[in-house]
Structure formats: structure tokens, C-alpha cells
Design a protein around this motif. Structure first.
Motif, PDB file in Angstrom:
ATOM      1  N   PRO A 169      -3.027  -0.229   7.086  1.00 18.12           N
ATOM      2  CA  PRO A 169      -3.991   0.629   7.790  1.00 18.12           C
ATOM      3  C   PRO A 169      -4.367   1.901   7.039  1.00 18.12           C
ATOM      4  N   HIS A 170      -3.479   2.389   6.182  1.00 21.17           N
ATOM      5  CA  HIS A 170      -3.731   3.644   5.451  1.00 21.17           C
ATOM      6  C   HIS A 170      -4.327   3.410   4.066  1.00 21.17           C
ATOM      7  N   ARG A 171      -4.570   2.171   3.710  1.00 20.01           N
ATOM      8  CA  ARG A 171      -4.982   1.861   2.343  1.00 20.01           C
ATOM      9  C   ARG A 171      -6.218   2.638   1.908  1.00 20.01           C
ATOM     10  N   SER A 194       0.572  -0.906  -5.744  1.00 21.02           N
ATOM     11  CA  SER A 194       1.512  -2.018  -5.684  1.00 21.02           C
ATOM     12  C   SER A 194       1.178  -2.860  -4.456  1.00 21.02           C
ATOM     13  N   MET A 195       1.757  -4.037  -4.384  1.00 24.52           N
ATOM     14  CA  MET A 195       1.499  -4.905  -3.239  1.00 24.52           C
ATOM     15  C   MET A 195       2.744  -5.733  -2.975  1.00 24.52           C
ATOM     16  N   ARG A 196       2.762  -6.345  -1.806  1.00 22.87           N
ATOM     17  CA  ARG A 196       3.897  -7.192  -1.429  1.00 22.87           C
ATOM     18  C   ARG A 196       3.387  -8.585  -1.078  1.00 22.87           C
ATOM     19  N   ARG A 197       4.093  -9.590  -1.579  1.00 24.75           N
ATOM     20  CA  ARG A 197       3.731 -10.965  -1.251  1.00 24.75           C
ATOM     21  C   ARG A 197       4.177 -11.296   0.178  1.00 24.75           C
ATOM     22  N   PHE A 198       3.421 -12.195   0.809  1.00 26.82           N
ATOM     23  CA  PHE A 198       3.864 -12.703   2.109  1.00 26.82           C
ATOM     24  C   PHE A 198       3.370 -14.127   2.284  1.00 26.82           C
ATOM     25  N   SER A 199       3.995 -14.840   3.181  1.00 25.49           N
ATOM     26  CA  SER A 199       3.604 -16.216   3.492  1.00 25.49           C
ATOM     27  C   SER A 199       4.021 -16.499   4.916  1.00 25.49           C
ATOM     28  N   GLU A 200       3.928 -17.753   5.298  1.00 24.19           N
ATOM     29  CA  GLU A 200       4.340 -18.127   6.651  1.00 24.19           C
ATOM     30  C   GLU A 200       5.845 -17.927   6.851  1.00 24.19           C
ATOM     31  N   ARG A 201       6.579 -17.755   5.772  1.00 21.04           N
ATOM     32  CA  ARG A 201       8.029 -17.540   5.852  1.00 21.04           C
ATOM     33  C   ARG A 201       8.384 -16.056   5.995  1.00 21.04           C
ATOM     34  N   GLY A 248       8.542 -10.605  -2.393  1.00 17.85           N
ATOM     35  CA  GLY A 248       8.793  -9.532  -3.339  1.00 17.85           C
ATOM     36  C   GLY A 248       7.588  -8.635  -3.577  1.00 17.85           C
ATOM     37  N   ARG A 249       7.876  -7.493  -4.177  1.00 16.85           N
ATOM     38  CA  ARG A 249       6.833  -6.528  -4.513  1.00 16.85           C
ATOM     39  C   ARG A 249       6.253  -6.833  -5.896  1.00 16.85           C
ATOM     40  N   VAL A 250       5.010  -6.455  -6.094  1.00 14.73           N
ATOM     41  CA  VAL A 250       4.369  -6.489  -7.405  1.00 14.73           C
ATOM     42  C   VAL A 250       3.974  -5.056  -7.722  1.00 14.73           C
ATOM     43  N   ILE A 251       4.548  -4.501  -8.794  1.00 16.57           N
ATOM     44  CA  ILE A 251       4.378  -3.087  -9.095  1.00 16.57           C
ATOM     45  C   ILE A 251       3.713  -2.947 -10.464  1.00 16.57           C
ATOM     46  N   PRO A 252       2.429  -2.637 -10.506  1.00 17.15           N
ATOM     47  CA  PRO A 252       1.749  -2.442 -11.791  1.00 17.15           C
ATOM     48  C   PRO A 252       2.096  -1.079 -12.383  1.00 17.15           C
ATOM     49  N   PRO A 253       1.835  -0.877 -13.675  1.00 16.02           N
ATOM     50  CA  PRO A 253       2.147   0.411 -14.306  1.00 16.02           C
ATOM     51  C   PRO A 253       1.325   1.554 -13.718  1.00 16.02           C
ATOM     52  N   ALA A 254       1.926   2.747 -13.671  1.00 15.44           N
ATOM     53  CA  ALA A 254       1.275   3.895 -13.026  1.00 15.44           C
ATOM     54  C   ALA A 254       0.004   4.319 -13.745  1.00 15.44           C
ATOM     55  N   ARG A 255       0.034   4.350 -15.050  1.00 22.34           N
ATOM     56  CA  ARG A 255      -1.117   4.808 -15.820  1.00 22.34           C
ATOM     57  C   ARG A 255      -1.427   3.815 -16.941  1.00 22.34           C
ATOM     58  N   PRO A 256      -1.982   2.687 -16.612  1.00 23.22           N
ATOM     59  CA  PRO A 256      -2.296   1.688 -17.644  1.00 23.22           C
ATOM     60  C   PRO A 256      -3.385   2.187 -18.585  1.00 23.22           C
ATOM     61  N   ILE A 302      -0.997   3.430  -7.633  1.00 23.82           N
ATOM     62  CA  ILE A 302      -0.128   4.153  -6.708  1.00 23.82           C
ATOM     63  C   ILE A 302       1.040   3.247  -6.339  1.00 23.82           C
ATOM     64  N   ASP A 303       2.238   3.776  -6.395  1.00 21.73           N
ATOM     65  CA  ASP A 303       3.425   2.987  -6.071  1.00 21.73           C
ATOM     66  C   ASP A 303       3.662   2.998  -4.560  1.00 21.73           C
ATOM     67  N   GLN A 304       2.729   2.391  -3.848  1.00 14.81           N
ATOM     68  CA  GLN A 304       2.841   2.169  -2.412  1.00 14.81           C
ATOM     69  C   GLN A 304       2.297   0.779  -2.116  1.00 14.81           C
ATOM     70  N   ASP A 305       2.980   0.047  -1.256  1.00 18.11           N
ATOM     71  CA  ASP A 305       2.528  -1.303  -0.918  1.00 18.11           C
ATOM     72  C   ASP A 305       1.404  -1.217   0.111  1.00 18.11           C
ATOM     73  N   LEU A 306       0.198  -0.961  -0.381  1.00 22.09           N
ATOM     74  CA  LEU A 306      -0.956  -0.811   0.494  1.00 22.09           C
ATOM     75  C   LEU A 306      -1.650  -2.139   0.752  1.00 22.09           C
ATOM     76  N   TYR A 307      -1.097  -3.208   0.201  1.00 21.42           N
ATOM     77  CA  TYR A 307      -1.769  -4.507   0.263  1.00 21.42           C
ATOM     78  C   TYR A 307      -0.732  -5.605   0.388  1.00 21.42           C
ATOM     79  N   LEU A 308      -0.994  -6.559   1.272  1.00 17.74           N
ATOM     80  CA  LEU A 308      -0.174  -7.758   1.407  1.00 17.74           C
ATOM     81  C   LEU A 308      -0.961  -8.939   0.861  1.00 17.74           C
ATOM     82  N   VAL A 309      -0.416  -9.608  -0.132  1.00 20.83           N
ATOM     83  CA  VAL A 309      -1.098 -10.729  -0.769  1.00 20.83           C
ATOM     84  C   VAL A 309      -0.452 -12.031  -0.317  1.00 20.83           C
TER      85      VAL A 309
END
Length: 262
Positions: free
Chosen positions: A95-97, A117-124, A128-136, A192-199
Motif C-alpha cells: 500500500p505504501h509503494r 527489493s521484493m518478496r516472492r509469493f505463491s499459493e504456498r 524469499g526476498r530479492v534485494i538488488p544493489p542500492a546504487r547500481p 530502496i531496501d524495502q519489500d514494496l512489491y510481491l512477485v
């Protein structure tokens, strides 16, 4: 603020994705969705949301399935916002993304694109988290993906000037091609190192990573390396990474479940 989305046979997940946009703490937005020749109930769901949100929803309909790159290019052309934010039709935004990304731009006027960053999700459940580099930067692609594609928000001129390549070589790797051209053009980005997205990443998502798609990735990586003048070592590393296609999908799925354990 414009949210750009491509949707193909997304009837099972589209409501949840759109609800996560409607529930944003920041409410100054529109959403531009390209229905990429869907043959399920996607078009009916989109029509219902357009009736519900009226002028906030713009729907573009492809007469056939043209792929994500073409769909996003159509959405970019129709969008009217100063900022464009990506969203996939089977994922969920925190909601805050929108608010967090916008505030980052306000505090960092020299940055052209920001992801998270983002977090994986499924029906289960959640994974895990996916954390890209802060300043690519332009060297990041030697070893890492610089941004999680669906998490990004960019200034309108970035998407408008670069667009997505609709070449066959970029099928399912249009984001990697975009990042090479992004850095070659001199743009700057951050994460940003916050899980603002669920993939949504389930067994079916893993199985879509075919040999052809891996081959496309290798070709895009080699072409991008030439674009950014990488050393010969990079080409060897990229070629070795192609061998990942030999790992069976069930093994990849098992590894993902393992990493999600506390």
C-alpha cells in the motif's frame, strides 16, 4: 503518476493486482493497461474496473498477442503522468509503494529511476526476498541484475526516450536489454531496501524459463556487453551462466522453498 501494465490471460490474478493499486496511500494516479490479446476473462475484468474507476483507467487492446514489450510501449505512449510506475498483472504492490518511491524522487532529484527489493509469493505463502544493489551503475550488469523490473518507477522521459525493444531476441528479457541501454544513455538509478512489491513466482513461472529464453538472455547480455565496452571476462561469465538452463525446474523450485524457510 501513471501505472503501466501489460495483461495477458490474467483473469485469475488481475483483481488482486488492481486492488493493490486502488489501495495505495497516495491517490494521485492513473493506470494504463494493455490487454495483450487475452482469450480468457481478462477483458471483462478490465471493463468492470474501468466502470468502477472511470477516468483513472485507460485500456488498450491488442488485436493479437504481441508480447510484453509492445504492450508496455503502447501503455507508455498513452500515459500522461510525470512519473511512470511498472506493475505486472499477477503481482501485488504494498500500500505504501507509490508514496515511498515518490518521496525518494523528491529527496533525490538527480535520480532518474528507482526500484525496490521484493518478496516472492505463491499459493504456498511468502517466499524469499530479492534485494538488488542500492546504487547500481553501468558495471553492475557484469555480475547482477541492477533493478527488479516490475518494481521500478521512472521519470516519464526515461521510458519515453528508451522504450522497450520489440526484437525477437528480447522476448522475456526485455528488461535486461533496457538496463544496458539505460546506462549507455547516462541515466542514473537507485534501489530502496524495502519489500514494496510481491512477485508471484510459482512452479509455472519457473517452467516458462525455456532454453529459447535463456538463449535470448545470453545474446542480449553479449550485445549489451559490447554496448558498455565490457572486458572479455564478462563474455565468458555470461556464456557459463547459460548453463543454468540445464537445471530442471523442480530443482529450482525446491531451492526457492528452501531459501524461504526461517
Amino acid at each position: 503518476m501513471s501505472v503501466i501494465m501489460g495483461a495477458y490471460n490474467s483473469a485469475a490474478t488481475l483483481d488482486e493486482a488492481l486492488e493493490s493499486i486502488r489501495g495505495q496511500t497516495m491517490q494521485d494516479w492513473e493506470i494504463v493497461i494493455c490487454d495483450d490479446g487475452s482469450v480468457d476473462g481478462t477483458s471483462r475484468i478490465l471493463a468492470r474496473w474501468q466502470n468502477l474507476l472511470a477516468e483513472r483507467v485507460t485500456i488498450i487492446t491488442n488485436d493479437r498477442n504481441r508480447g510484453l514489450a509492445a504492450s508496455l510501449n503502447s501503455a507508455i505512449e498513452a500515459a500522461s503522468g510525470t512519473f511512470l510506475m511498472r506493475m505486472d498483472a499477477d503481482d501485488v504492490s504494498d500500500p505504501h509503494r507509490m508514496q515511498v518511491l515518490t518521496e525518494f524522487f523528491d529527496a533525490n532529484p538527480s535520480v532518474d529511476l528507482v526500484g525496490s527489493s521484493m518478496r516472492r509469493f505463491s499459493e504456498r505463502g511468502q517466499g524469499g526476498r530479492v534485494i538488488p544493489p542500492a546504487r547500481p551503475d553501468k558495471n553492475t550488469l557484469r555480475t547482477h541484475v541492477p533493478f527488479c523490473h516490475a518494481t521500478v518507477m521512472a521519470r516519464q522521459f526515461v521510458f519515453a526516450s528508451l522504450g522497450y525493444s520489440e526484437e525477437a531476441i528480447c522476448h522475456r528479457v526485455e528488461d535486461i536489454d533496457l538496463w544496458f541501454r539505460f546506462f549507455q544513455a547516462g541515466f542514473t538509478g537507485a534501489n530502496i531496501d524495502q519489500d514494496l512489491y510481491l512477485v508471484r513466482e510459482d512452479a509455472e513461472a519457473v517452467r516458462r524459463r525455456t532454453v529459447r529464453n535463456r538463449w535470448n538472455l545470453l545474446r542480449v547480455m553479449l550485445r549489451g556487453g559490447r554496448l558498455l565496452d565490457y572486458s572479455p571476462r564478462f563474455y565468458l561469465r555470461a556464456t557459463l551462466a547459460f548453463s543454468k538452463v540445464l537445471v530442471p525446474a523442480p530443482v529450482v523450485i525446491a531451492m526457492r522453498r528452501r531459501e524461504a524457510r526461517p
